[in-house]
Write a protein that holds these residues in place. Structure first.
Motif, short mmCIF file in Angstrom:
data_model
loop_
_atom_site.label_atom_id
_atom_site.label_comp_id
_atom_site.label_asym_id
_atom_site.label_seq_id
_atom_site.Cartn_x
_atom_site.Cartn_y
_atom_site.Cartn_z
N UNK A 52 -82.92 83.11 0.69
CA UNK A 52 -82.05 83.68 -0.34
C UNK A 52 -82.84 84.06 -1.59
N UNK A 53 -83.84 83.26 -1.95
CA UNK A 53 -84.68 83.62 -3.10
C UNK A 53 -85.49 84.89 -2.81
N UNK A 54 -85.94 85.05 -1.58
CA UNK A 54 -86.65 86.27 -1.21
C UNK A 54 -85.71 87.48 -1.31
N UNK A 65 -79.80 93.61 -10.59
CA UNK A 65 -79.86 92.26 -11.15
C UNK A 65 -78.65 91.39 -10.84
N UNK A 66 -77.46 91.95 -10.78
CA UNK A 66 -76.29 91.13 -10.48
C UNK A 66 -76.33 90.61 -9.04
N UNK A 67 -76.77 91.46 -8.12
CA UNK A 67 -76.93 91.02 -6.75
C UNK A 67 -78.00 89.93 -6.67
N UNK A 68 -79.09 90.12 -7.40
CA UNK A 68 -80.16 89.11 -7.44
C UNK A 68 -79.61 87.78 -7.97
N UNK A 69 -78.80 87.83 -9.02
CA UNK A 69 -78.21 86.60 -9.57
C UNK A 69 -77.34 85.90 -8.52
N UNK A 74 -76.66 81.52 -4.67
CA UNK A 74 -76.50 81.13 -3.26
C UNK A 74 -77.64 80.22 -2.81
N UNK A 75 -78.85 80.48 -3.29
CA UNK A 75 -79.99 79.62 -2.95
C UNK A 75 -79.74 78.20 -3.44
N UNK A 115 -79.35 69.88 -9.26
CA UNK A 115 -80.28 70.75 -9.98
C UNK A 115 -79.91 72.22 -9.81
N UNK A 116 -78.61 72.50 -9.79
CA UNK A 116 -78.09 73.86 -9.59
C UNK A 116 -77.70 74.44 -10.96
N UNK A 117 -78.71 74.77 -11.73
CA UNK A 117 -78.51 75.25 -13.11
C UNK A 117 -77.68 76.53 -13.16
N UNK A 118 -77.99 77.49 -12.30
CA UNK A 118 -77.27 78.76 -12.33
C UNK A 118 -75.80 78.58 -11.96
#
Length: 141
Positions: A52-54, A65-69, A74-75, A115-118
């Motif tokens: 997911x990070x990739x 950027x919104x899709x990346x966020x 999700x990661x 540790x899910x800051x986002x």
């Protein structure tokens, strides 16, 4: 391994060596035959935070950027037990929480335990928006 970019999409087709299952199996090893024989388990087929990070890196490089966020959240979510994810999902449905307290507690758990800051920031933002829009008292049917 370099950071993937837009030309690397779809990653599983262009760079299958970069994609592995939860227990480290390669895509070539993840077949129905392997599942039927017991060489692979359902856990092997679940998406990984790294995959997911990739995907987030590809989206960011493609100016999305919104899709990346979303991929980055999700990661984080991939490492959280499904029962807690569903609990937070239920709280986010309009009218399920009567005030911001349960959402803010869920955000604190996301941050401190997983540790899910986002995700925590997303839930905190939802708590503020729900307050502003009166969604703690209104319930869709």
């Amino acid at each position: 391994m370099s950071t993937p970019g837009p030309d690397d999409y779809p990653l599983a087709e262009k760079h299958p060596e970069r994609v592995r299952g939860r227990r480290g199996k390669t895509l070539d090893e993840l077949t129905l035959e392997a599942l039927a024989s017991g060489e692979a388990e359902l856990e092997d087929f679940r998406i990984t935070p790294e995959a997911l990070r990739q995907q987030a890196a590809i989206a960011r490089a493609a100016a999305r950027p919104r899709l990346a966020d979303n991929f980055e959240r999700a990661a984080e979510m991939a490492g959280i037990p499904q029962a807690f994810v569903m609990q937070v999902y239920e709280l986010l449905r309009p009218g399920r929480a009567t005030d911001s307290t349960p959402l803010l507690e869920a955000a604190r758990t996301l941050r401190d335990t997983y540790q899910a800051e986002r995700l925590a920031a997303f839930v905190e933002e939802a708590a503020m928006v729900y307050e502003r829009r009166g969604l703690y008292t209104f319930r869709y049917r």
